[in-house]
Design a protein around this motif. Sequence first.
Motif, mmCIF file in Angstrom:
data_model
loop_
_atom_site.group_PDB
_atom_site.id
_atom_site.type_symbol
_atom_site.label_atom_id
_atom_site.label_comp_id
_atom_site.label_asym_id
_atom_site.label_seq_id
_atom_site.Cartn_x
_atom_site.Cartn_y
_atom_site.Cartn_z
ATOM 1 N N CYS A 1 60.635 15.306 66.856
ATOM 2 C CA CYS A 1 61.786 14.428 66.664
ATOM 3 C C CYS A 1 62.752 15.060 65.662
ATOM 4 O O CYS A 1 62.393 16.012 64.960
ATOM 5 C CB CYS A 1 61.329 13.068 66.164
ATOM 6 S SG CYS A 1 60.339 13.156 64.656
ATOM 7 N N PRO A 2 63.987 14.560 65.560
ATOM 8 C CA PRO A 2 64.886 15.078 64.522
ATOM 9 C C PRO A 2 64.269 14.910 63.141
ATOM 10 O O PRO A 2 63.706 13.854 62.829
ATOM 11 C CB PRO A 2 66.139 14.195 64.686
ATOM 12 C CG PRO A 2 66.111 13.765 66.120
ATOM 13 C CD PRO A 2 64.661 13.582 66.452
ATOM 14 N N PRO A 3 64.332 15.920 62.291
ATOM 15 C CA PRO A 3 63.749 15.810 60.950
ATOM 16 C C PRO A 3 64.434 14.743 60.094
ATOM 17 O O PRO A 3 65.510 14.239 60.436
ATOM 18 C CB PRO A 3 63.967 17.209 60.362
ATOM 19 C CG PRO A 3 64.123 18.107 61.538
ATOM 20 C CD PRO A 3 64.799 17.283 62.578
ATOM 21 N N SER A 4 63.805 14.411 58.980
ATOM 22 C CA SER A 4 64.400 13.484 58.012
ATOM 23 C C SER A 4 65.690 14.098 57.461
ATOM 24 O O SER A 4 65.796 15.308 57.293
ATOM 25 C CB SER A 4 63.433 13.237 56.855
ATOM 26 O OG SER A 4 62.140 12.898 57.322
ATOM 27 N N PHE A 5 66.675 13.230 57.176
ATOM 28 C CA PHE A 5 67.918 13.741 56.586
ATOM 29 C C PHE A 5 68.665 12.593 55.912
ATOM 30 O O PHE A 5 68.363 11.415 56.122
ATOM 31 C CB PHE A 5 68.803 14.411 57.644
ATOM 32 C CG PHE A 5 69.379 13.477 58.675
ATOM 33 C CD1 PHE A 5 70.640 12.916 58.507
ATOM 34 C CD2 PHE A 5 68.664 13.153 59.826
ATOM 35 C CE1 PHE A 5 71.174 12.057 59.460
ATOM 36 C CE2 PHE A 5 69.191 12.297 60.785
ATOM 37 C CZ PHE A 5 70.454 11.750 60.605
ATOM 38 N N GLU A 6 69.653 12.971 55.113
ATOM 39 C CA GLU A 6 70.471 11.975 54.419
ATOM 40 C C GLU A 6 71.899 12.483 54.294
ATOM 41 O O GLU A 6 72.145 13.602 53.844
ATOM 42 C CB GLU A 6 69.898 11.667 53.042
ATOM 43 C CG GLU A 6 70.675 10.587 52.295
ATOM 44 C CD GLU A 6 70.026 10.165 50.999
ATOM 45 O OE1 GLU A 6 70.553 9.247 50.338
ATOM 46 O OE2 GLU A 6 68.983 10.766 50.638
ATOM 47 N N LEU A 7 72.853 11.635 54.721
ATOM 48 C CA LEU A 7 74.284 11.855 54.554
ATOM 49 C C LEU A 7 74.868 10.678 53.778
ATOM 50 O O LEU A 7 74.159 9.708 53.476
ATOM 51 C CB LEU A 7 74.971 12.000 55.912
ATOM 52 C CG LEU A 7 74.493 13.140 56.818
ATOM 53 C CD1 LEU A 7 75.106 13.014 58.205
ATOM 54 C CD2 LEU A 7 74.870 14.481 56.205
ATOM 55 N N ASP A 8 76.154 10.729 53.504
ATOM 56 C CA ASP A 8 76.782 9.637 52.756
ATOM 57 C C ASP A 8 76.661 8.298 53.479
ATOM 58 O O ASP A 8 76.476 7.264 52.843
ATOM 59 C CB ASP A 8 78.264 9.948 52.516
ATOM 60 C CG ASP A 8 78.467 11.054 51.497
ATOM 61 O OD1 ASP A 8 77.515 11.343 50.748
ATOM 62 O OD2 ASP A 8 79.569 11.632 51.456
ATOM 63 N N LEU B 1 74.609 7.838 56.408
ATOM 64 C CA LEU B 1 73.476 7.790 57.335
ATOM 65 C C LEU B 1 72.257 8.429 56.701
ATOM 66 O O LEU B 1 72.326 9.559 56.211
ATOM 67 C CB LEU B 1 73.843 8.531 58.636
ATOM 68 C CG LEU B 1 72.784 8.629 59.717
ATOM 69 C CD1 LEU B 1 72.337 7.242 60.185
ATOM 70 C CD2 LEU B 1 73.307 9.441 60.901
ATOM 71 N N LYS B 2 71.151 7.695 56.710
ATOM 72 C CA LYS B 2 69.887 8.203 56.181
ATOM 73 C C LYS B 2 68.793 7.934 57.201
ATOM 74 O O LYS B 2 68.675 6.834 57.742
ATOM 75 C CB LYS B 2 69.555 7.525 54.853
ATOM 76 C CG LYS B 2 68.312 8.081 54.166
ATOM 77 C CD LYS B 2 68.099 7.413 52.815
ATOM 78 C CE LYS B 2 66.911 8.015 52.072
ATOM 79 N NZ LYS B 2 66.720 7.386 50.735
ATOM 80 N N CYS B 3 67.978 8.960 57.459
ATOM 81 C CA CYS B 3 66.899 8.873 58.447
ATOM 82 C C CYS B 3 65.572 9.151 57.749
ATOM 83 O O CYS B 3 65.360 10.245 57.224
ATOM 84 C CB CYS B 3 67.147 9.884 59.574
ATOM 85 S SG CYS B 3 65.812 9.995 60.783
ATOM 86 N N GLU B 4 64.692 8.146 57.746
ATOM 87 C CA GLU B 4 63.377 8.265 57.125
ATOM 88 C C GLU B 4 62.301 7.949 58.165
ATOM 89 O O GLU B 4 62.563 7.268 59.160
ATOM 90 C CB GLU B 4 63.253 7.306 55.938
ATOM 91 C CG GLU B 4 64.275 7.545 54.843
ATOM 92 C CD GLU B 4 64.233 6.457 53.787
ATOM 93 O OE1 GLU B 4 63.918 6.778 52.629
ATOM 94 O OE2 GLU B 4 64.505 5.286 54.123
ATOM 95 N N TYR B 5 61.085 8.419 57.896
ATOM 96 C CA TYR B 5 59.975 8.192 58.813
ATOM 97 C C TYR B 5 58.759 7.653 58.066
ATOM 98 O O TYR B 5 58.584 7.893 56.862
ATOM 99 C CB TYR B 5 59.579 9.493 59.513
ATOM 100 C CG TYR B 5 60.607 9.994 60.499
ATOM 101 C CD1 TYR B 5 60.640 9.506 61.804
ATOM 102 C CD2 TYR B 5 61.553 10.957 60.128
ATOM 103 C CE1 TYR B 5 61.586 9.967 62.708
ATOM 104 C CE2 TYR B 5 62.489 11.419 61.030
ATOM 105 C CZ TYR B 5 62.507 10.921 62.321
ATOM 106 O OH TYR B 5 63.446 11.366 63.211
ATOM 107 N N LEU B 6 57.944 6.933 58.792
ATOM 108 C CA LEU B 6 56.669 6.467 58.256
ATOM 109 C C LEU B 6 55.644 6.407 59.369
ATOM 110 O O LEU B 6 55.965 6.160 60.542
ATOM 111 C CB LEU B 6 56.820 5.108 57.574
ATOM 112 C CG LEU B 6 57.445 3.954 58.364
ATOM 113 C CD1 LEU B 6 56.372 3.139 59.072
ATOM 114 C CD2 LEU B 6 58.238 3.044 57.450
#
Length: 406
Positions: free
Chosen positions: A326-333, A335-340
């Motif tokens: 899947c797309p890796p974790s990332f953070e922008l101003d 948009l933030k994408c986290e996984y658990l």
Amino acid sequence: MSSRPAISIHLPRTLFVSSCPIEGVVELDFRQIQPDNIQQVYIKLRGLAKTVVERESSDRESRSTYRELTPLVREDVLLWTRGTAYPSPGSDTLRLPFRFHLPPDLPPSFHDAFLHSWASVRYSVTAVGTRPSGGGVFGSGDRVFRVPIAVVPRDVLGLRARDTLVALQAGGACKWRSGVVEQKLRRGLWGEYATAQVTLLLPDTPVRPLFVPIPFEIHVKTTSAPVARAKADAHPADKPVFPPPPVAYSEVEFKLRRQLRLCAKGYRAEPLTDVAAFAWFPGAAVDTDVPEREWVPLAAEGKGKGKEKGVWVQRSSFRSTFTLDCPPSFELDHLKCEYLLELKVPFPGIGNNAHMTVPITITSGLESSLAKDDPRPYVPQNPANFLNLKQSYWDASHYDYELHDD
């Protein structure tokens, strides 16, 4: 009339990595270039993050849409001008090589949509043939050929984690990180409590890289409520004691979830979605261990033969691997994408299921771009879509890509 487009891009199916080059070829079909009056051909690289949030008005009679756009990369190169280069004798095709260099620290390609919000990080390479009727460079009458591309960040830390996991596959050893949840449970509203303990073991690496098997272990231990030995002896041997641990991996629910936090013009949304279920399937390599239940007497409990009290201890363990694509974790101003990781172990009775969530950071584990014919051992099985992106990401006519045409 030729069925070939006047302008086309030849770009190998590759998972591109930030800080790495993008190389390809633009082909011009002169049987169409000349009568189409194309004057110049540009190649351009675009990257754009977009967040959208919808909000209903207070009277619920209308809905407003709010957007945020974050440019990530923008490069234009003039490849050809009319009259400067022609195909070789006997050919109608002119091949024009091009090369871009991706900036460092780009977020990964991403696209997902929800009921009242959606977000995307899109990259594309586009060839544009300008015409006098197009109203200038990149006008509405120009000829456009676009190829969406997938990008992930360069990741040295994940590369070291990948080496650890590859060594594990070869029989190496590593430290393990454990998550434990313990809870009391009973069959009904009254009576003494039993206990259940669930342990999830993962390799002790700071990040989880893509495309490499990650081993895990699930251990379940249950302890019954105290019971007299005579009653325990009378319990049928083929009947499980409450609370029974799962005896098959198919009874356990183990999955990856994505937590998005997106914002547009101050309006926020935080959708939580399932990404992958690491479920049992025919042929799955799962090592299962379910030993016989064990009677453990309690000290100084009960008097007289058969009245001594004790507890039944039951265990089950499951060992296997999962792989991330899947797309890796990332953070922008905006948009933030986290996984658990989420683990659920079922037990009979209302509200007795054991739940555990473990936050993880997913990274690419790559330092160079990955092609479908790459000799590295961790090339994914589906190279046509390395990151398991939704099909709409690859739709070059998707309206989001029109934002790349500036």
